[in-house]
Design an enzyme around this catalytic site. Structure first.
Site, mmCIF file in Angstrom:
data_model
loop_
_atom_site.group_PDB
_atom_site.id
_atom_site.type_symbol
_atom_site.label_atom_id
_atom_site.label_comp_id
_atom_site.label_asym_id
_atom_site.label_seq_id
_atom_site.Cartn_x
_atom_site.Cartn_y
_atom_site.Cartn_z
ATOM 1 N N HIS A 37 -42.006 -25.984 39.070
ATOM 2 C CA HIS A 37 -42.601 -24.949 39.934
ATOM 3 C C HIS A 37 -43.552 -24.100 39.093
ATOM 4 C CE1 HIS A 37 -39.394 -22.914 37.796
ATOM 5 N NE2 HIS A 37 -40.191 -21.859 37.863
ATOM 6 N N HIS A 121 -48.563 -21.330 34.841
ATOM 7 C CA HIS A 121 -48.154 -22.572 34.174
ATOM 8 C C HIS A 121 -46.958 -23.175 34.897
ATOM 9 C CE1 HIS A 121 -45.319 -19.624 32.606
ATOM 10 N NE2 HIS A 121 -44.502 -20.639 32.422
HETATM 11 P P1 2AM Z 1 -40.872 -20.268 32.651
HETATM 12 O O1 2AM Z 1 -41.081 -21.395 33.584
HETATM 13 O O2 2AM Z 1 -42.050 -20.016 31.770
HETATM 14 O O3 2AM Z 1 -39.587 -20.329 31.886
HETATM 15 C C1 2AM Z 1 -37.145 -18.578 36.539
HETATM 16 O O4 2AM Z 1 -36.567 -18.138 35.362
HETATM 17 C C2 2AM Z 1 -38.647 -18.629 36.406
HETATM 18 O O5 2AM Z 1 -39.161 -17.332 36.133
HETATM 19 C C3 2AM Z 1 -39.141 -19.536 35.298
HETATM 20 O O6 2AM Z 1 -40.221 -20.282 35.802
HETATM 21 C C4 2AM Z 1 -39.627 -18.603 34.227
HETATM 22 O O7 2AM Z 1 -40.770 -18.977 33.571
HETATM 23 C C5 2AM Z 1 -40.016 -17.385 35.007
HETATM 24 N N1 2AM Z 1 -39.928 -16.172 34.211
HETATM 25 C C6 2AM Z 1 -40.948 -15.322 33.976
HETATM 26 N N2 2AM Z 1 -40.537 -14.286 33.246
HETATM 27 C C7 2AM Z 1 -39.236 -14.498 32.977
HETATM 28 C C8 2AM Z 1 -38.260 -13.764 32.231
HETATM 29 N N3 2AM Z 1 -38.536 -12.598 31.628
HETATM 30 N N4 2AM Z 1 -37.036 -14.296 32.139
HETATM 31 C C9 2AM Z 1 -36.743 -15.479 32.744
HETATM 32 N N5 2AM Z 1 -37.611 -16.189 33.470
HETATM 33 C C10 2AM Z 1 -38.850 -15.711 33.572
#
Ligand code: 2AM
Length: 179
Positions: A37, A121
């Protein structure tokens, strides 16, 4: 309290292209297909009343469907300490205006504003070992990688539950784009 985030789904043909990058490798934990996602906004742990307020505001978001192209690869936080391997999204106007509308909606619901920049991303893998030579080669080999374009016609609210085997995501609500 639920741990929530707002995200875009990736359609199956594009997911298949991303899966094509995922060669098994020790220390590299590839994301499962159904969990691919693009996060628009991470909300963190949210009380039930706040979740209701957020859902209401997200329901009222006005944004038009748009075309999204995924391509290029990179790592967070950076090549010296790679922890997350991702495929990028071209930051076109439609994506940015939806992200801004979602940000405004969650702030309107009462959550603090996000102060980190938006780096659109799709996470491909979490890197458990700093295998910087392999990462460098992967990024070099996929510098021109394109996963394709698709029309974004909705966004979704997800709950994330942390498990020892990795996070499990559950789709809570879908919000169509129809402005
Ligand atoms: P990521 O894909 O770069 O890990 C659920 O955790 C989603 O929220 C993930 O897609 C994650 O990004 C995103 N996300 C953004 N900020 C976050 C944070 N501080 N902690 C955990 N997940 C985060």
């Amino acid at each position: 309290m639920a741990r929530l985030f707002v995200a875009l789904d990736v359609p199956r043909p594009v997911r298949r292209k991303l899966l094509g990058l995922m060669k098994p490798r020790p220390g590299v934990r590839w994301v499962r297909e159904e969990q691919l996602h693009l996060t628009l906004r991470f909300l963190g742990h949210v009380e039930e009343a706040m979740e209701r307020a957020v859902r209401e505001r997200l329901d009222a978001v006005q944004a038009a469907p748009f075309s999204l192209r995924l391509g290029g690869t990179g790592v967070f936080p950076g090549p010296a300490r790679p922890r997350v391997l991702w495929v990028g999204a071209h930051a076109e106007a439609g994506l940015l205006s939806l992200q801004q509308a979602v940000e405004a909606a969650v702030v309107d619901a009462g959550l603090p504003p996000e102060n980190r920049p938006f780096h659109p991303h799709v996470t491909l893998a979490r890197l458990q070992r700093p295998d910087t030579a392999w990462i460098r080669a992967f990024l070099r080999d996929h510098v021109d990688f394109e996963a394709g374009s698709f029309t974004v016609g909705h966004f979704a609210l997800y709950a994330s539950t942390l498990r020892p085997t990795g996070a499990v995501y559950e789709r809570l609500a879908d919000f169509p784009l129809n402005a």
